[in-house]
Design an enzyme around this catalytic site. Structure first.
Site, PDB file in Angstrom:
ATOM      1  N   ASP A 167       0.831  -1.214   0.000  1.00 43.91           N
ATOM      2  CA  ASP A 167       0.000   0.000   0.000  1.00 43.91           C
ATOM      3  C   ASP A 167       0.864   1.262   0.000  1.00 43.91           C
ATOM      4  O   ASP A 167       0.495   2.293  -0.595  1.00 43.91           O
ATOM      5  CB  ASP A 167      -0.888   0.069   1.253  1.00 43.91           C
ATOM      6  CG  ASP A 167      -1.569  -1.233   1.624  1.00 43.91           C
ATOM      7  OD1 ASP A 167      -1.006  -2.306   1.316  1.00 43.91           O
ATOM      8  OD2 ASP A 167      -2.640  -1.180   2.247  1.00 43.91           O
ATOM      9  N   ALA A 168       1.986   1.151   0.695  1.00 40.16           N
ATOM     10  CA  ALA A 168       2.861   2.320   0.855  1.00 40.16           C
ATOM     11  C   ALA A 168       3.282   2.903  -0.490  1.00 40.16           C
ATOM     12  O   ALA A 168       3.541   4.103  -0.600  1.00 40.16           O
ATOM     13  CB  ALA A 168       4.092   1.942   1.675  1.00 40.16           C
TER      14      ALA A 168
END
Lengths: 373, 373, 373
Positions: free
Chosen positions: C155-156
């Site tokens: 997600d980062a």
């Protein structure tokens, strides 16, 4: 036979459903009060900050909300006003030399009349003192100013003076009126065109009789619709709060009458004024912020006995009916010229909170006009 | 022939379009869950602060939102709750002697049960400690009080005790319950009318048997609908959080049963109670804030085995159906008496956030009643 | 006869009124621009904070609003953006080691391009410096890290790198790109599955070839739809701002192409991807947040010449048409998987601001695709 009928019904139905009914009630089916509330509700759902929630655009909008509450007593307006004031901590914006930044205080003053001990008027007082009584960048106290006068552009006459007149009314302190009148006249002397009976937006548009004078393509001077709306709309708000026996009251009354007469002459046959007043062909469509402010001010003049009803009522009825068509079925008021300082075009989708404010101001006085019948 | 038919169709169409279809689905076509969400969405779009976003009016409203989320699991409620709590920095309002100002913490406590480490309950604890454990203007600790007791008006029994019971439940600290019970009984002893089985709003309305006793025109005592709604609604919320084995639990259960029996007797045939309970003719229309709180409390009593279902279900079904008609097609819940401290009239356009809260509380228990079938 | 006809008309009417007309225009009757604005307006009326108004969920949403404004020039988007930024004081959330907390700054950077001297980018710069240049809990500077790498979960790659690329573009400071590329590659090396051409969400889902490997019931690896959406959506946003001559540009282009090819293979015939990409039968329905991000990224790839139009246009047209059906008639975008870190189901009522954001991102590129025709 039944089939045939059904078919014709279907066509009928589809055209009706997707016409009148399609999106719920059309804005043209609302009455004036409903149209005004819808405009406010739409605007509350689309908050917009040019600079901050206390900027002049919101100042104008909440002037409209204040007058709409005064005219209708519909609590939805007051709820919006109080929420806004609370969230803003009852503060004007910070530039104490700049008239724009006190515009929002008009609504604080109004809210303070609806409930005791709710509104903190200290920040408004402090701002006004710095603006009018102490030396700042523009007011010329101490002799130095970066500008020709404190209110060197005509918009300023809507932003600050009504707040000052209202503050003087609530506190009874006449010194604020005197300061207002001094600066007001300076602006008038600088920007009012005695021939055309209209205001130049600022010194750039005042003709000096040489080649550099800014002209429209048709050779006319540039008079900006909204700019003149600021002046005449501001006059109505000032007069609303000026004591009946104030020594210079007639000065403001006369100016409102003079401008109203001129605006009547140049109203477009569709009811709305063009963004360039003397060059309607530049952007040949009605514009809401200027037209709304005119409608407000002229209707105020009728309602308060300054303007002849027979003569001016047709002007504002025509204008208000046209303004109503500028609102879409969701409540949004379009045809508002964007932020600027000279005539530019608008379109059905161009909305601004100050346009909604002008619409509410106009509607408020139209309601009173109808009540007076 | 076809023309004739078309004409009749047109009439039919117009009446239907401007009736059933005109403004989209009518509120009466929504199911209960839809009606509740619409009420909340409308209220969120019309925030209203009597004093502040943490005042008692919002406290009541968000109690309703909390219960609505518990009853439906619809995330729209939880989103509204968390946004509100975050913006309020999880703080109650500041007057620690005044029960009104802790009402909002009920929703903070509820939100804290939905996610760990999100809610800061320290301000709530500090407030409660100052309210109940340390000397303040009204609580009589140290011997001095400006008022007959801490909760000297019956509204207070809705504002503070449910928060205290809930806080004690979440922390397990029984000392808060003991303090609550002490003050609760003091208020009961002061304001509960043993004959009429209803609460006086405050000491002004308690008869002393002399000429100064305040009477309705019909000679009856003044019992304010919303005031009694605060008490019985508060009882349901207290009982929701009181331990099953709490030594004084039956005291609260009995009081709820006593009041419910009396309210059943004086319910108007249209399902809604009048603002002056024993003088319905004073303002002869249903009122939502009181009626909503009664519906909530009685339905809660049925759902939790305190009240006989056969006897009381007709009461709340009738009331809820009538409450539903007080909501307009935009979701707004009308017929709410304005802020006050005695019976006054309402109308279709008078809305308040606490009225919406009462509507949501009522709806929440009605949903559970339907689920229990 | 007329009666008979009337009856049949009534049936017809009722079915039409309660079908097509019932709730105003149905979402399927909106055009793409209307659908997008409705989604935004609904979301603005339902603010939701997982942690704070500056959390990653709002970061994603306002990335969508930013791109929607870029694609349509509709002022309603810009008004929402500026209001949000002003209220947030232009600050990211506070955890400088956590990529989530800078996601919101993408919109601040965008707003700064629309007006001078409005946006304060200092908090963004300070955050980025602490994240990338100074030792923190996760970045390994100084040798110590609690995590395998700074961006240890896929997600980062959506949350931080697009902000970094955009900041580098606006300031011209290449050192930020170099830092981004270093950490990006570390995540890629850790989580990208060279066989499946998809990203594991984090190390838990990377197979080590022993019994503890997490498998779907069908024996496949777990590839989370939204997780891969974060990666490919982030790639489009990075490439939007990466200099044409940046030395590692092709690395990002190739990765977008590789993932797009794989996603094309596993698109469901109804146009939407399932939450568990290789185990569609686990939760066999389309999910909006992942599918929206894929649609955005693939359409961006077509619009920017990275992906073959003939090959990929059918993919995104099918996906976008299906995404449109996930929006209800009030504007709400449903079928969004709740906050999580692995495949879970969604339903028609499950909405989240980041789902609305993915919808707006997808729509923005679809509009450009249509314009390019």
């Amino acid at each position: 036979m039944r089939l045939l009928i059904k078919k014709s019904i279907c066509v009928l139905l589809v055209s009706i459903l997707f016409g009148a009914c399609y999106a719920g009630p059309k804005s043209k089916e609302w009455n004036d009060k409903q149209a005004m509330v819808k405009a406010m509700e739409w605007q509350e759902q689309h908050p917009i900050f040019a600079l901050a929630p206390t900027d002049w655009t919101n100042g104008v909008y909440y002037k409209g909300v204040s007058e709409a509450f005064r005219a209708t007593n519909d609590q939805r307006y007051l709820a919006a006003l109080k929420t806004m004031g609370y969230r803003n901590d009852w503060k004007p914006l910070h530039r104490t030399h700049h008239a724009d930044d006190i515009s929002i205080s008009y609504s604080y003053l109004f809210i303070s009349t609806t409930r005791r001990n709710l509104v903190d008027l200290k920040p408004t007082k402090d701002w006004l003192d710095k603006h009018l009584m102490e030396a700042n960048e523009w007011n010329g106290i101490g002799g130095e100013s970066k500008m020709p006068t404190l209110w060197w552009w005509c918009d300023a006459l809507f932003m600050a003076p009504p707040v000052i007149a209202y503050y003087a009314e609530l506190t009874g302190e006449k010194k604020y009126l005197d300061a207002m009148h001094k600066y007001y006249k300076e602006t008038y002397d600088l920007l009012f065109d005695q021939e055309e009976k209209l205001f130049a937006r600022d010194l750039r548009y005042v003709w000096k009789g040489n080649e550099k004078d800014i002209k429209e393509e048709n050779g006319q001077k540039v008079f900006w619709s909204r700019g003149n709306g600021w002046v005449i709309g501001g006059l109505a708000l000032i007069l609303e709060h000026l004591p009946a026996d104030y020594e210079h009251r007639s000065y403001y009354e006369d100016l409102l009458k003079t401008m109203a007469a001129r605006l009547k002459e140049i109203q477009h046959e569709d009811g709305l004024w063009r963004t360039s007043l003397l060059s309607p062909e530049s952007y040949n469509h009605g514009e809401v912020s200027g037209s709304g402010l005119y409608t407000f001010a002229i209707a105020w003049g009728i309602n308060n006995g300054l303007l002849d009803k027979n003569e001016y009522e047709p002007v504002v009825i025509k204008a208000w009916e046209a303004l109503r068509t500028c609102q879409n079925d969701e409540g949004m008021v379009g045809w508002v010229q964007n932020i600027g300082d000279s005539p530019k075009p608008a379109d059905a989708g161009s909305w601004q909170n100050y346009g909604t404010g002008a619409f509410l101001l106009a509607g408020s006085e139209m309601l009173k006009l109808q009540d007076n019948k």
